[in-house]
Write a protein that holds these residues in place. Structure first.
Motif, PDB file in Angstrom:
ATOM      1  N   HIS A  59       0.834  -1.210   0.000  1.00 44.50           N
ATOM      2  CA  HIS A  59       0.000   0.000   0.000  1.00 44.50           C
ATOM      3  C   HIS A  59       0.861   1.250   0.000  1.00 44.50           C
ATOM      4  O   HIS A  59       0.590   2.200  -0.732  1.00 44.50           O
ATOM      5  N   VAL A  60       1.901   1.253   0.823  1.00 43.92           N
ATOM      6  CA  VAL A  60       2.672   2.500   0.920  1.00 43.92           C
ATOM      7  C   VAL A  60       3.382   2.801  -0.386  1.00 43.92           C
ATOM      8  O   VAL A  60       3.464   3.965  -0.795  1.00 43.92           O
ATOM      9  N   VAL A  61       3.868   1.780  -1.095  1.00 40.80           N
ATOM     10  CA  VAL A  61       4.542   2.107  -2.359  1.00 40.80           C
ATOM     11  C   VAL A  61       3.530   2.600  -3.393  1.00 40.80           C
ATOM     12  O   VAL A  61       3.838   3.484  -4.197  1.00 40.80           O
ATOM     13  N   HIS A  62       2.324   2.055  -3.337  1.00 43.67           N
ATOM     14  CA  HIS A  62       1.283   2.485  -4.284  1.00 43.67           C
ATOM     15  C   HIS A  62       0.891   3.943  -4.009  1.00 43.67           C
ATOM     16  O   HIS A  62       0.745   4.743  -4.934  1.00 43.67           O
ATOM     17  N   LEU A  63       0.759   4.284  -2.726  1.00 47.39           N
ATOM     18  CA  LEU A  63       0.393   5.659  -2.368  1.00 47.39           C
ATOM     19  C   LEU A  63       1.550   6.615  -2.655  1.00 47.39           C
ATOM     20  O   LEU A  63       1.345   7.713  -3.175  1.00 47.39           O
ATOM     21  N   ALA A  64       2.762   6.192  -2.327  1.00 44.86           N
ATOM     22  CA  ALA A  64       3.923   7.087  -2.505  1.00 44.86           C
ATOM     23  C   ALA A  64       4.171   7.369  -3.989  1.00 44.86           C
ATOM     24  O   ALA A  64       4.564   8.482  -4.349  1.00 44.86           O
ATOM     25  N   ALA A  65       3.935   6.370  -4.833  1.00 42.64           N
ATOM     26  CA  ALA A  65       4.119   6.591  -6.270  1.00 42.64           C
ATOM     27  C   ALA A  65       3.082   7.589  -6.792  1.00 42.64           C
ATOM     28  O   ALA A  65       3.354   8.382  -7.697  1.00 42.64           O
ATOM     29  N   ALA A  66       1.887   7.577  -6.198  1.00 44.10           N
ATOM     30  CA  ALA A  66       0.806   8.471  -6.649  1.00 44.10           C
ATOM     31  C   ALA A  66       0.928   9.873  -6.046  1.00 44.10           C
ATOM     32  O   ALA A  66       0.309  10.813  -6.552  1.00 44.10           O
ATOM     33  N   LEU A  67       1.687  10.004  -4.955  1.00 40.57           N
ATOM     34  CA  LEU A  67       1.792  11.282  -4.243  1.00 40.57           C
ATOM     35  C   LEU A  67       3.264  11.656  -4.063  1.00 40.57           C
ATOM     36  O   LEU A  67       3.808  11.605  -2.947  1.00 40.57           O
ATOM     37  N   PRO A  68       3.912  12.066  -5.147  1.00 40.99           N
ATOM     38  CA  PRO A  68       5.364  12.303  -5.064  1.00 40.99           C
ATOM     39  C   PRO A  68       5.750  13.460  -4.153  1.00 40.99           C
ATOM     40  O   PRO A  68       6.903  13.538  -3.721  1.00 40.99           O
ATOM     41  N   ALA A  83      11.177  -5.829   6.537  1.00 42.95           N
ATOM     42  CA  ALA A  83      12.105  -6.177   5.451  1.00 42.95           C
ATOM     43  C   ALA A  83      11.398  -6.063   4.101  1.00 42.95           C
ATOM     44  O   ALA A  83      11.979  -5.598   3.116  1.00 42.95           O
ATOM     45  N   SER A  84      10.141  -6.469   4.055  1.00 42.13           N
ATOM     46  CA  SER A  84       9.387  -6.388   2.802  1.00 42.13           C
ATOM     47  C   SER A  84       9.130  -4.932   2.402  1.00 42.13           C
ATOM     48  O   SER A  84       9.246  -4.575   1.227  1.00 42.13           O
ATOM     49  N   ILE A  85       8.805  -4.095   3.368  1.00 40.73           N
ATOM     50  CA  ILE A  85       8.575  -2.665   3.065  1.00 40.73           C
ATOM     51  C   ILE A  85       9.848  -2.064   2.458  1.00 40.73           C
ATOM     52  O   ILE A  85       9.805  -1.371   1.430  1.00 40.73           O
ATOM     53  N   ALA A  86      10.995  -2.358   3.077  1.00 44.94           N
ATOM     54  CA  ALA A  86      12.267  -1.812   2.574  1.00 44.94           C
ATOM     55  C   ALA A  86      12.569  -2.379   1.187  1.00 44.94           C
ATOM     56  O   ALA A  86      13.052  -1.654   0.299  1.00 44.94           O
ATOM     57  N   ALA A  87      12.279  -3.658   0.988  1.00 43.02           N
ATOM     58  CA  ALA A  87      12.572  -4.283  -0.310  1.00 43.02           C
ATOM     59  C   ALA A  87      11.680  -3.714  -1.410  1.00 43.02           C
ATOM     60  O   ALA A  87      12.134  -3.459  -2.529  1.00 43.02           O
ATOM     61  N   TRP A  88      10.405  -3.497  -1.104  1.00 43.56           N
ATOM     62  CA  TRP A  88       9.504  -2.896  -2.101  1.00 43.56           C
ATOM     63  C   TRP A  88       9.954  -1.474  -2.446  1.00 43.56           C
ATOM     64  O   TRP A  88       9.939  -1.059  -3.607  1.00 43.56           O
ATOM     65  N   THR A  89      10.369  -0.719  -1.415  1.00 46.97           N
ATOM     66  CA  THR A  89      10.803   0.669  -1.647  1.00 46.97           C
ATOM     67  C   THR A  89      12.021   0.684  -2.564  1.00 46.97           C
ATOM     68  O   THR A  89      12.085   1.454  -3.531  1.00 46.97           O
ATOM     69  N   ALA A  90      12.998  -0.203  -2.272  1.00 40.06           N
ATOM     70  CA  ALA A  90      14.210  -0.256  -3.093  1.00 40.06           C
ATOM     71  C   ALA A  90      13.886  -0.753  -4.497  1.00 40.06           C
ATOM     72  O   ALA A  90      14.374  -0.205  -5.491  1.00 40.06           O
ATOM     73  N   HIS A  91      13.037  -1.753  -4.590  1.00 37.20           N
ATOM     74  CA  HIS A  91      12.692  -2.340  -5.893  1.00 37.20           C
ATOM     75  C   HIS A  91      12.112  -1.284  -6.828  1.00 37.20           C
ATOM     76  O   HIS A  91      12.413  -1.256  -8.016  1.00 37.20           O
ATOM     77  N   LEU A  92      11.275  -0.414  -6.281  1.00 40.00           N
ATOM     78  CA  LEU A  92      10.618   0.594  -7.120  1.00 40.00           C
ATOM     79  C   LEU A  92      11.402   1.909  -7.158  1.00 40.00           C
ATOM     80  O   LEU A  92      11.009   2.845  -7.860  1.00 40.00           O
ATOM     81  N   GLY A  93      12.472   1.995  -6.366  1.00 42.38           N
ATOM     82  CA  GLY A  93      13.314   3.193  -6.383  1.00 42.38           C
ATOM     83  C   GLY A  93      12.586   4.434  -5.907  1.00 42.38           C
ATOM     84  O   GLY A  93      12.865   5.545  -6.377  1.00 42.38           O
ATOM     85  N   LEU A  94      11.671   4.265  -4.957  1.00 46.08           N
ATOM     86  CA  LEU A  94      10.894   5.422  -4.484  1.00 46.08           C
ATOM     87  C   LEU A  94      11.700   6.175  -3.424  1.00 46.08           C
ATOM     88  O   LEU A  94      12.150   5.588  -2.441  1.00 46.08           O
ATOM     89  N   GLU A  95      11.837   7.487  -3.635  1.00 46.25           N
ATOM     90  CA  GLU A  95      12.675   8.268  -2.725  1.00 46.25           C
ATOM     91  C   GLU A  95      11.867   8.999  -1.652  1.00 46.25           C
ATOM     92  O   GLU A  95      12.443   9.652  -0.789  1.00 46.25           O
ATOM     93  N   ASN A  96      10.552   8.901  -1.735  1.00 45.35           N
ATOM     94  CA  ASN A  96       9.726   9.605  -0.741  1.00 45.35           C
ATOM     95  C   ASN A  96       9.172   8.653   0.329  1.00 45.35           C
ATOM     96  O   ASN A  96       8.101   8.884   0.890  1.00 45.35           O
ATOM     97  N   ILE A  97       9.911   7.573   0.582  1.00 41.86           N
ATOM     98  CA  ILE A  97       9.531   6.632   1.643  1.00 41.86           C
ATOM     99  C   ILE A  97      10.712   6.465   2.590  1.00 41.86           C
ATOM    100  O   ILE A  97      11.810   6.081   2.173  1.00 41.86           O
ATOM    101  N   ALA A  98      10.486   6.744   3.876  1.00 39.24           N
ATOM    102  CA  ALA A  98      11.547   6.611   4.890  1.00 39.24           C
ATOM    103  C   ALA A  98      11.748   5.135   5.239  1.00 39.24           C
ATOM    104  O   ALA A  98      10.865   4.305   4.995  1.00 39.24           O
ATOM    105  N   PRO A  99      12.894   4.778   5.831  1.00 37.13           N
ATOM    106  CA  PRO A  99      13.075   3.398   6.292  1.00 37.13           C
ATOM    107  C   PRO A  99      11.970   3.024   7.285  1.00 37.13           C
ATOM    108  O   PRO A  99      11.496   3.872   8.045  1.00 37.13           O
ATOM    109  N   PRO A 100      11.544   1.758   7.271  1.00 36.70           N
ATOM    110  CA  PRO A 100      10.390   1.388   8.112  1.00 36.70           C
ATOM    111  C   PRO A 100      10.672   1.481   9.616  1.00 36.70           C
ATOM    112  O   PRO A 100      11.749   1.142  10.075  1.00 36.70           O
TER     113      PRO A 100
END
Ligand SMILES: C[S@@+](CC[C@H](N)C(=O)[O-])C[C@H]1O[C@@H](n2cnc3c(N)ncnc32)[C@H](O)[C@@H]1O
Length: 220
Positions: A59-68, A83-100
């Motif tokens: 959910h957070v990667v979906h929201l963060a991608a929509a709300l840069p 670990a999954s939250i961090a892996a999804w963030t890295a996988h998508l290269g989203l820079e507006n998500i802090a470490p979990p």
């Protein structure tokens, strides 16, 4: 069947696939688009947004991608979820998500670990799959960390004024309580709104979602 004493605590009701560190939740795949659309329509588009109980992080990667222009602070008490939250963030290269973060909403001191003031607090599918103390702590804490005008967003099944909104939600409530007596579908009007009002949060919007779920927005 009894679980072995050191079995990992059950945190989800579904089988999740895994690829590297990323976990895949079938329910998140189904509900992430409708949740994102409601979020875009009714929640802040910028500022600091804390998510409690992020689960796989989908959910957070979906929201963060929509709300840069927003910065997201996801987290979960479960290490595999973090670990999954961090892996999804890295996988998508989203820079507006802090470490979990590792916030447990049932602990009264979680607000001390939160970046404050916040523009929004979000919790999706948590308060019925956790003891009621987690709902109490989530809502009291949101009242403390949100800036005036900030929003609290909850998503999940709720009963209304003591009545289930669908037979499937009544059955779900029974199955939750059979697994863990402290879990259960919460009543929006009798359980949740009184907690919110005590925390300085006013019910702003209730949106019917697919599969008899609700999105609920409170304003600080
Ligand atoms: C059903 S999952 C939902 C995950 C994600 N929000 C989603 O919708 O896919 C429930 C999550 O709540 C988390 N959780 C349970 N008790 C909690 C608590 N006291 N504080 C914060 N999170 C909690 C669990 O670790 C789990 O990740």
């Amino acid at each position: 069947m009894d679980k072995p004493p050191n079995a990992p605590k059950e945190i989800a009701l579904e089988a999740r696939a895994r690829e590297g560190g990323r976990l895949f939740s079938p329910s998140a795949a189904r509900n992430r688009d409708p949740i994102r659309d409601v979020f875009l329509a009714h929640m802040p588009h910028r500022g600091a947004i804390l998510e409690i109980a992020s689960g796989t992080g989908e959910h957070v990667v979906h929201l963060a991608a929509a709300l840069p222009e927003a910065r997201f602070f996801p987290g979960d008490p479960d290490p595999a979820s973090r670990a999954s939250i961090a892996a999804w963030t890295a996988h998508l290269g989203l820079e507006n998500i802090a470490p979990p973060h590792a916030i447990d909403a049932a602990r009264k001191d979680w607000v001390d670990a939160a970046p404050a003031p916040l523009d929004a607090v979000v919790s999706i599918n948590m308060i019925h799959i956790a003891p009621f103390d987690a709902a109490i702590g989530l809502i009291a804490g949101a009242g403390a960390v949100l800036r005036p005008g900030g929003r609290l967003f909850l998503y999940g099944p709720f009963s209304r004024r003591g009545e289930h909104t669908a037979p499937s939600n009544a059955a779900f409530d029974q199955s939750l309580k059979a697994r863990e007596p402290s879990w259960g579908v919460r009543d929006l009007d009798l359980d949740i709104v009184p907690l919110a009002e005590k925390a300085g949060l006013a019910l702003e919007r209730v949106i019917e979602m697919p599969a008899n779920n609700l999105s609920v927005v409170f304003a600080r």
